[in-house]
Design an enzyme around this catalytic site. Sequence first.
Site, mmCIF file in Angstrom:
data_model
loop_
_atom_site.group_PDB
_atom_site.id
_atom_site.type_symbol
_atom_site.label_atom_id
_atom_site.label_comp_id
_atom_site.label_asym_id
_atom_site.label_seq_id
_atom_site.Cartn_x
_atom_site.Cartn_y
_atom_site.Cartn_z
ATOM 1 N N GLY A 1 -6.571 -3.164 7.559
ATOM 2 C CA GLY A 1 -7.501 -2.049 7.503
ATOM 3 C C GLY A 1 -8.567 -2.096 8.581
ATOM 4 O O GLY A 1 -8.931 -1.062 9.159
ATOM 5 N N THR B 1 -0.876 2.044 7.101
ATOM 6 C CA THR B 1 -0.848 0.840 6.259
ATOM 7 C C THR B 1 -0.870 -0.380 7.160
ATOM 8 O O THR B 1 -0.228 -0.386 8.218
ATOM 9 C CB THR B 1 0.408 0.802 5.363
ATOM 10 O OG1 THR B 1 0.543 -0.533 4.828
ATOM 11 C CG2 THR B 1 1.688 1.150 6.112
ATOM 12 N N ARG C 1 -15.307 -5.726 -0.030
ATOM 13 C CA ARG C 1 -14.651 -5.319 1.218
ATOM 14 C C ARG C 1 -13.933 -3.961 1.017
ATOM 15 O O ARG C 1 -13.232 -3.754 0.039
ATOM 16 C CB ARG C 1 -13.643 -6.378 1.638
ATOM 17 C CG ARG C 1 -12.845 -6.048 2.909
ATOM 18 C CD ARG C 1 -11.517 -5.399 2.604
ATOM 19 N NE ARG C 1 -10.649 -5.287 3.780
ATOM 20 C CZ ARG C 1 -9.481 -4.646 3.793
ATOM 21 N NH1 ARG C 1 -9.040 -4.073 2.688
ATOM 22 N NH2 ARG C 1 -8.746 -4.594 4.878
ATOM 23 N N VAL C 2 -14.118 -3.076 1.947
ATOM 24 C CA VAL C 2 -13.422 -1.790 1.902
ATOM 25 C C VAL C 2 -12.549 -1.691 3.145
ATOM 26 O O VAL C 2 -13.012 -1.977 4.256
ATOM 27 C CB VAL C 2 -14.431 -0.612 1.853
ATOM 28 C CG1 VAL C 2 -13.717 0.723 1.967
ATOM 29 C CG2 VAL C 2 -15.255 -0.668 0.560
ATOM 30 N N GLY C 3 -11.298 -1.304 2.958
ATOM 31 C CA GLY C 3 -10.376 -1.183 4.086
ATOM 32 C C GLY C 3 -10.335 0.223 4.649
ATOM 33 O O GLY C 3 -11.269 1.016 4.471
ATOM 34 N N ASP C 4 -9.239 0.528 5.322
ATOM 35 C CA ASP C 4 -9.095 1.831 5.982
ATOM 36 C C ASP C 4 -8.605 2.936 5.053
ATOM 37 O O ASP C 4 -8.802 4.118 5.351
ATOM 38 C CB ASP C 4 -8.084 1.700 7.127
ATOM 39 C CG ASP C 4 -6.710 1.252 6.612
ATOM 40 O OD1 ASP C 4 -6.664 0.298 5.803
ATOM 41 O OD2 ASP C 4 -5.698 1.860 6.996
ATOM 42 N N THR D 1 0.872 -1.188 0.000
ATOM 43 C CA THR D 1 0.000 0.000 0.000
ATOM 44 C C THR D 1 0.900 1.227 0.000
ATOM 45 O O THR D 1 1.999 1.184 0.567
ATOM 46 C CB THR D 1 -0.890 -0.028 1.264
ATOM 47 O OG1 THR D 1 -1.844 -1.073 1.110
ATOM 48 C CG2 THR D 1 -1.604 1.288 1.505
#
Length: 333
Positions: A258, A255, A232-235, A204
């Site tokens: 998430g 990084t 899925r969505v991370g941070d 990332t």
Amino acid sequence: MRFGSLVLVVVLACFSSTAFGDEPKFAIAIHGGAGSAKDAMSPEAAASSEKAMMNALTIGKKILSEGGTSLDAVETVIVFLENDSNFNAGKGAVLNAAGKHELDASIMNGENLQCGAVAGVSTIKNPIVAARRVMTETRHVLLAAGGAEAFADSQESTIERVENGWFTTQKAIERLEQLRKMEAIENSTSQTERLTSKTDYMGTVGCVALDSHGNLAAGTSTGGMTNKKFGRVGDSPIVGAGTYADNKTCAVSGTGIGEQYIRNAVAYNVAAQMQYGKTSLAEAIEDNLENRLDPADGGLIGVDKDGNIATGTNTAGMLRGVADGKGRFEVSW
Ligand code: ASP
């Protein structure tokens, strides 16, 4: 290095506002993802990532030293890293469980708390460009999936588009195959997910900067985590979790896992500790890595309003670069 053990490296550069002399006062930090140690990579892969990081730092430093804005430095650096297949952002992004790429990015302006983000996009070549456009061209903060793609369509070809397969690299295919095999061996989904989350992330990208006008900015871009569920969505596109900037305190990019950054509101928490707890940036980063996150969860980079830089990770490694107006220019793990 054993996962689970705490490896914390905090790099701190302090200087007074007068220490710059005639030099423009600016500072920049970049990360290329937390996760594996350098010696877990092939020497060629490590050297290639380091070279890319060096080039990214040169680009960001040039913009800032010539009086450019922190937002321009952050966006330009991240576009450069998104286009480099060494990193898990843009070209080189990891594959989800459906064998596709879904990309997330966000950017924030510390001068006015304006921010923009895209989540789960699949044809936007440079998600950070779209994120900045969401910030400047809409009244919203975050556009997701089809809505973000439709917004990109409306931007008169200024947001470059590619087929989803354009992001794919051999490395991403191999990582997915590896994780699928592990899943087949492991009967317990929860065990597999735990294993996946602790061992398979890296690449990332994020950038934080203070410009010579005194403004902070932060940005983060990622393909997320290999074998993540579709949708899925991370941070990284969540302001306050993976990215935060406020001229009152600091600019931060994270990084790692998430979900952990979202649960702990990590990026905002660093700024809040500085604002309300009167801690330094280095102390706030160290506290989040040591006391809020679990061992091997990830890493953080930050620049504060005075140009102090701090970076740290509780994983085995995090490629990073730091530079400032006093001549500092370093790439390390
Ligand atoms: N934080 C990213 C995510 O969870 C992954 C990473 O930083 O490696 O999507």
